[in-house]
Write an enzyme that holds these catalytic residues in place. Structure first.
Site, PDB file in Angstrom:
ATOM      1  N   LYS A 124     -31.222   6.797  53.227  1.00 48.45           N
ATOM      2  CA  LYS A 124     -30.744   5.532  53.787  1.00 48.45           C
ATOM      3  C   LYS A 124     -31.598   5.175  54.972  1.00 48.45           C
ATOM      4  CE  LYS A 124     -27.250   2.697  53.071  1.00 48.45           C
ATOM      5  NZ  LYS A 124     -26.472   2.573  51.825  1.00 48.45           N
TER       6      LYS A 124
HETATM    7  N1  GLU Z   1     -27.185   0.103  49.610  1.00 48.66           N
HETATM    8  C1  GLU Z   1     -26.536   0.289  48.340  1.00 48.66           C
HETATM    9  C2  GLU Z   1     -25.532   1.420  48.403  1.00 48.66           C
HETATM   10  O1  GLU Z   1     -25.015   1.741  49.448  1.00 48.66           O
HETATM   11  C3  GLU Z   1     -27.524   0.392  47.191  1.00 48.66           C
HETATM   12  C4  GLU Z   1     -28.555   1.478  47.268  1.00 48.66           C
HETATM   13  C5  GLU Z   1     -29.636   1.374  46.199  1.00 48.66           C
HETATM   14  O2  GLU Z   1     -29.576   0.483  45.357  1.00 48.66           O
HETATM   15  O3  GLU Z   1     -30.530   2.192  46.247  1.00 48.66           O
HETATM   16  O4  GLU Z   1     -25.170   1.994  47.418  1.00 48.66           O
END
Ligand code: GLU
Length: 460
Positions: free
Chosen positions: A122
């Site tokens: 993240k």
């Molecule tokens: N930010 C989104 C989540 O928390 C998507 C992450 C992604 O598609 O890699 O799942």
């Protein structure tokens, strides 16, 4: 004194307070769920409760008035056991290291639950996109990505959208990375791109759509004894962004009654049901759902306490806590946001018999279609939207089946689990209580990640 890994292995951790940072909360969820897997090796619990890499970058950006401001960004890799790191990037004034670390860990578990070949990662930049021009946001994005350099890559760590980042942000990320690595197919370095730059049809709607698929499947499995379909259910949704608005539209199309929605400026309530398309149109015109004609104005806090069948927190973390969980009147909660319930809230709701479909299952549709986008990019293909949605449905239903099977099995085998705990750790070991669905979801995820970690072995 810091507990030794062995003590941590068998001790049910104390519930963290609502002020605990998000990583403490994520770690608590992981360690307490691991107690239900007596065969999990001590070292594995220790290994998987850490993030393997936490990077902070501080960088200057030229503002529109020619001044220079410093920004702070993070990128955390929690695990690469099942594949390259995967996870979004958020732009928000309250982004902090603990939050990004928690979100990275949740990505690992999420990817394991929907069975896509990624680990967890993240990122985030501390900034307020609502007050920044597009050109400043573009410069922030380009500089942040170039500072990360080769920490991201199509087969190492793949970003995506999260709070207040979108297709445009992903286009800049792709372009920046491609400028720095010319001459090869760089499309799979980031997902959630615009469809004319390798984005997947259906990605934008995927989190909200996945959430609805999970909800439908869980109802069919009997999570609510007297309701096996969405039709006729009353639903309140906190957050009317990319996730909440799509969920609202899809639920209304399935004849649910969406009685309340909200955004950062407040909420609206109409017992008879709102028309999500009309609310979206109003939001497009005015910038907010607030003051939608014919609806009562409510606060975000009031929305969470409305009488309804299904409550969907689709905004921020820590919305339902020890302070308000007792007042929740919904019969089922679906976590479309990441981390909207604290462990204290979980406890209260579990005691009150209100099931929670946890974030690592309910909002995993986004990363699932991110995976589809990544595959399409590698193959230089673009699948039609119906194909994407059909594949998404299969993934979400299988994930829901696995989690609810785990929930049933844990419940049925509680005695055996506690006997095994005593065999490993002695008669004084505390027995595990009846699990909730979050615990069952973690057990599925931890088991899958630990299995691959054992197969691969710890390097060197
Ligand atoms: N930010 C989104 C989540 O928390 C998507 C992450 C992604 O598609 O890699 O799942």
């Amino acid at each position: 004194m810091k507990p030794t890994p062995w003590q941590q292995r068998w001790a049910i951790p104390p519930t963290p307070s609502d002020d605990a940072d998000l990583f403490e909360i994520a770690r608590y969820q992981f360690v307490s769920a691991a107690q239900y897997i007596p065969d999990l090796r001590e070292g594995m619990l220790e290994f998987l409760s850490h993030c393997v890499r936490t990077v902070t970058v501080e960088f200057p950006v030229e503002m529109d008035d020619d001044t220079v401001e410093m920004f702070v960004g993070y990128r955390v890799l929690h695990s690469r056991v099942r594949g390259p790191g995967k996870g979004g990037i958020r732009y928000h004034p309250e982004v902090n290291e603990a939050e990004v670390r928690a979100l990275a860990a949740w990505m690992t578990w999420k990817c394991a639950i929907v069975d896509v070949p990624f680990g967890g990662a993240k990122g985030g930049v501390v900034c307020n996109p609502k007050e920044l021009s597009q050109s400043v946001l573009r410069r922030i994005t380009r500089r942040y990505i170039s500072e990360l350099g080769d920490l991201i890559g199509p087969h190492t760590d793949i970003p995506a959208p999260d709070l207040y980042t979108d297709e445009q942000t992903m286009a800049w990320i792709y372009d920046t990375y491609d400028m720095l690595h010319p001459g090869r197919n760089n499309l799979p370095v980031v997902t959630g791109k615009p469809v004319d730059i390798g984005g997947s049809y259906g990605r934008r709607e995927a989190t909200g759509r996945g959430c609805v698929f999970v909800l439908e499947r869980a109802l069919a499995h009997g999570v609510l004894p007297d309701r096996d379909t969405i039709r006729g259910a009353t639903v309140a949704i906190q957050g009317f962004g990319n996730v909440g608005s799509v969920a609202a539209t899809l639920l209304a199309a399935r004849d649910a009654r969406v009685v309340a929605v909200s955004d950062s400026r407040g909420g609206i309530y109409n017992e008879e049901g709102l028309d999500p398309e009309a609310v979206l149109e109003h939001k497009r015109r005015t910038g907010s759902v607030a003051e939608f004609p014919g609806a009562k104005t409510i606060t975000n806090a009031e929305l969470l306490e409305l009488p309804c069948d299904i409550l969907i927190p689709a905004a921020f973390e820590k919305q339902i806590t020890g302070a308000n969980a007792e007042r929740v009147q919904a019969r089922l909660i679906v976590e479309a946001a990441n981390g909207p319930l604290t462990p204290l809230a979980d406890k209260v709701l579990h005691d009150r018999g209100i099931p929670v479909l946890p974030d690592i299952l309910a909002n995993a549709g986004g990363v699932t279609v991110s995976y589809f986008e990544w595959v399409q990019n590698i193959e230089n293909e673009q699948w039609p939207e119906e194909e994407v949605n059909a594949k998404l449905r299969i993934k979400m239903e299988r994930a829901t089946d696995a989690v609810l099977r785990s929930y049933k099995d844990l419940d049925a085998n509680l005695e055996q689990i506690n006997t095994a705990r005593r065999q490993y750790a002695g008669d004084d070991v505390e027995p595990v209580p009846k699990p909730d669905i979050r615990t069952a979801a973690y057990v599925v995820a931890i088991t899958r990640v630990a299995h691959v970690a054992m197969e691969r072995g710890i390097w060197p």
